[in-house]
Design a protein around this motif. Structure first.
Motif, PDB file in Angstrom:
ATOM      1  N   TYR A   1       0.640  -1.273  -0.205  1.00 46.41           N
ATOM      2  CA  TYR A   1       0.223  -0.626   0.024  1.00 46.41           C
ATOM      3  C   TYR A   1       0.710   1.636  -0.397  1.00 46.41           C
ATOM      4  O   TYR A   1       0.476   2.053  -0.520  1.00 46.41           O
ATOM      5  N   GLY A   2       2.177   1.500   0.461  1.00 43.18           N
ATOM      6  CA  GLY A   2       2.872   2.233   0.394  1.00 43.18           C
ATOM      7  C   GLY A   2       3.289   2.693   2.180  1.00 43.18           C
ATOM      8  O   GLY A   2       2.594   1.856   2.934  1.00 43.18           O
ATOM      9  N   ILE A   3       4.187   3.085   2.158  1.00 45.91           N
ATOM     10  CA  ILE A   3       4.849   3.902   3.477  1.00 45.91           C
ATOM     11  C   ILE A   3       4.509   4.688   4.464  1.00 45.91           C
ATOM     12  O   ILE A   3       5.028   5.613   5.610  1.00 45.91           O
ATOM     13  N   ALA A   4       3.842   5.626   3.676  1.00 39.85           N
ATOM     14  CA  ALA A   4       2.474   7.122   4.929  1.00 39.85           C
ATOM     15  C   ALA A   4       2.047   6.602   5.081  1.00 39.85           C
ATOM     16  O   ALA A   4       0.827   5.764   5.263  1.00 39.85           O
ATOM     17  N   ARG A   5       1.391   7.637   6.256  1.00 37.82           N
ATOM     18  CA  ARG A   5       0.913   7.165   7.843  1.00 37.82           C
ATOM     19  C   ARG A   5      -0.360   6.850   6.961  1.00 37.82           C
ATOM     20  O   ARG A   5      -0.853   6.069   7.337  1.00 37.82           O
ATOM     21  N   GLU A   6      -0.866   7.870   5.902  1.00 31.69           N
ATOM     22  CA  GLU A   6      -1.831   7.023   5.257  1.00 31.69           C
ATOM     23  C   GLU A   6      -2.469   5.622   3.845  1.00 31.69           C
ATOM     24  O   GLU A   6      -3.646   5.331   4.444  1.00 31.69           O
ATOM     25  N   ASP A   7      -0.960   5.954   3.699  1.00 31.49           N
ATOM     26  CA  ASP A   7      -1.382   4.511   3.351  1.00 31.49           C
ATOM     27  C   ASP A   7      -1.642   3.233   4.743  1.00 31.49           C
ATOM     28  O   ASP A   7      -2.271   2.690   4.319  1.00 31.49           O
ATOM     29  N   ILE A   8      -0.753   3.663   5.594  1.00 32.80           N
ATOM     30  CA  ILE A   8      -0.536   3.008   6.728  1.00 32.80           C
ATOM     31  C   ILE A   8      -2.155   2.073   7.223  1.00 32.80           C
ATOM     32  O   ILE A   8      -2.592   1.110   7.478  1.00 32.80           O
ATOM     33  N   LYS A   9      -2.806   3.321   7.406  1.00 34.55           N
ATOM     34  CA  LYS A   9      -3.966   3.133   7.606  1.00 34.55           C
ATOM     35  C   LYS A   9      -5.183   2.533   6.559  1.00 34.55           C
ATOM     36  O   LYS A   9      -5.434   1.722   7.186  1.00 34.55           O
ATOM     37  N   ILE A  10      -4.773   2.646   5.360  1.00 35.98           N
ATOM     38  CA  ILE A  10      -5.720   1.689   4.216  1.00 35.98           C
ATOM     39  C   ILE A  10      -5.558   0.424   4.893  1.00 35.98           C
ATOM     40  O   ILE A  10      -5.898  -0.613   5.069  1.00 35.98           O
ATOM     41  N   ALA A  11      -4.249   0.179   4.446  1.00 34.45           N
ATOM     42  CA  ALA A  11      -2.893  -1.478   4.935  1.00 34.45           C
ATOM     43  C   ALA A  11      -4.175  -1.854   6.463  1.00 34.45           C
ATOM     44  O   ALA A  11      -4.833  -3.103   5.815  1.00 34.45           O
ATOM     45  N   LEU A  12      -4.029  -1.248   7.606  1.00 31.06           N
ATOM     46  CA  LEU A  12      -4.513  -2.043   8.893  1.00 31.06           C
ATOM     47  C   LEU A  12      -5.813  -2.216   8.484  1.00 31.06           C
ATOM     48  O   LEU A  12      -6.638  -3.104   9.438  1.00 31.06           O
ATOM     49  N   TRP A  13      -6.896  -0.592   8.056  1.00 34.37           N
ATOM     50  CA  TRP A  13      -8.224  -1.169   7.615  1.00 34.37           C
ATOM     51  C   TRP A  13      -8.227  -2.445   6.843  1.00 34.37           C
ATOM     52  O   TRP A  13      -9.451  -2.861   7.794  1.00 34.37           O
ATOM     53  N   ASN A  14      -7.987  -2.435   6.073  1.00 30.80           N
ATOM     54  CA  ASN A  14      -8.409  -3.854   4.832  1.00 30.80           C
ATOM     55  C   ASN A  14      -7.803  -4.823   5.732  1.00 30.80           C
ATOM     56  O   ASN A  14      -8.590  -5.808   5.327  1.00 30.80           O
TER      57      ASN A  14
ATOM     58  N   THR B   1      -9.897   0.056  15.782  1.00 31.76           N
ATOM     59  CA  THR B   1      -8.342  -0.980  15.850  1.00 31.76           C
ATOM     60  C   THR B   1      -7.669  -0.164  15.107  1.00 31.76           C
ATOM     61  O   THR B   1      -6.637   0.004  16.070  1.00 31.76           O
ATOM     62  N   VAL B   2      -7.829   0.456  14.087  1.00 32.72           N
ATOM     63  CA  VAL B   2      -7.600   1.237  13.557  1.00 32.72           C
ATOM     64  C   VAL B   2      -6.339   2.558  13.279  1.00 32.72           C
ATOM     65  O   VAL B   2      -5.346   2.868  13.904  1.00 32.72           O
ATOM     66  N   GLN B   3      -7.645   2.933  15.025  1.00 37.81           N
ATOM     67  CA  GLN B   3      -7.159   4.431  15.328  1.00 37.81           C
ATOM     68  C   GLN B   3      -6.151   3.525  15.820  1.00 37.81           C
ATOM     69  O   GLN B   3      -5.536   4.827  17.081  1.00 37.81           O
TER      70      GLN B   3
END
Length: 313
Positions: free
Chosen positions: A125-138, A145-147
């Motif tokens: 997904y990528g290593i930027a903060r928003e990319d990591i959030k998307i990966a965690l949500w998926n 949990t993501v929060q």
């Protein structure tokens, strides 16, 4: 999608980095070594890797014998097989289980393999903060949990360690205050409900402190709690401070706090529109809510307050 380093080069790096087993007198030092080595190879900031493990450490029992991390991988994530869960196959089409220690096997119970596989997944997904959030949500399919993981990562980043065990009593112990166990008592205002906290009575303006390391998640007015602040800590626990007279001047949502940081002052606000105050003696309502990865519930903070009070004295 971020292009990954060639598999051959990665395997060469991993096999040399993991060839010596990690042993540490301090359990948290051993974990940090794993997080930072995984980060060095994957490019994922170590605090996110640590925060994932910290979250799972709170929703599972202690790590199995021989394990350092507490992460229990979803078999569908690892193998790509349908395990009966409602996770779209397209997210984990072939499974992400990967050899992380160079032994030629992808072991779902091996810490090094687990951390490396999770890092590969996030990297897709990528290593930027928003990319990591998307990966965690998926992966987790749950906003809270993501929060929680993202908040914990911010705490680890600020203090540069996972060994954060200090606590503090929410009021200065030299102040004039009193409290008893009031969790579970009946409440009538706003309908029949129980009291989800402990009331600590004190004078107006007595400083209110954070009891733990965490992130300010909520700040504002509630008709029942008045001026209140919510802090989520690194143990999947939400700390609720209500009926405040005022907030600390510089505290805001998103701030990382530590035990002892002043966040407001004791008051008597609430039970009405913004500004309502004085309908009861000044006190701090202190509540604690535990999250197990599926649901969140209130529990009695009184035993913890007594312990932290003794520690503070």
């Amino acid at each position: 999608m971020r292009k990954l380093i060639s598999a051959f080069f990665l395997l060469f790096i991993i096999s040399h980095m993991w060839e010596t087993p990690i042993y540490a007198d301090d359990e948290s030092d051993g974990r940090m070594a794993l997080y930072k080595k995984t980060s060095a190879v994957s490019g994922i900031p170590w605090e996110y890797i640590a925060a994932i493990d910290q979250f799972e450490r709170q929703i599972h029992d202690d790590p199995d014998e021989g394990r350092v991390t507490a992460i229990k991988i979803d078999p569908m994530f690892w193998y790509g097989h349908d395990t009966g869960k409602s996770i779209p196959r397209g997210i984990f089409p072939n499974g992400w289980g990967t050899d992380g220690n160079g032994d030629g096997k992808a072991d779902i119970e091996n810490d090094e393999d687990i951390l490396w596989s999770i890092s590969n997944y996030i990297n897709s997904y990528g290593i930027a903060r928003e990319d990591i959030k998307i990966a965690l949500w998926n992966y987790y399919k749950r906003d809270l949990t993501v929060q929680t993981i993202m908040n914990t990562a911010e705490v680890f980043k600020k203090f540069k360690t996972v060994a954060l065990t200090d606590r503090d009593f929410p009021l200065p112990t030299h102040a004039n205050y009193s409290y008893r166990s009031t969790w579970g008592d009946a409440r009538g205002f706003g309908g029949r409900r129980i009291h989800e906290g402990t009331d600590i009575f004190a004078n107006y303006g007595v400083p209110v402190k954070s009891t733990t390391y965490g992130v300010v998640e909520m700040k504002g007015w509630n008709r029942y709690g008045g001026w209140r602040i919510g802090i989520r800590d690194i143990y999947n626990i939400y700390h609720y401070y209500a009926h405040l007279h005022s907030f600390a001047e510089d505290v805001k949502v998103g701030d990382v706090v530590k035990p002892g940081d002043v966040i407001g002052g004791v008051g008597a606000s609430g039970y009405g529109p913004p500004g309502t105050s004085g309908k009861f003696p000044p006190h701090l309502h202190y509540g604690m809510y535990k999250d197990n990865g599926k649901t969140e519930w209130s529990f009695d903070p009184y035993p913890y307050l007594r312990k932290w009070e003794r520690m503070a004295k």
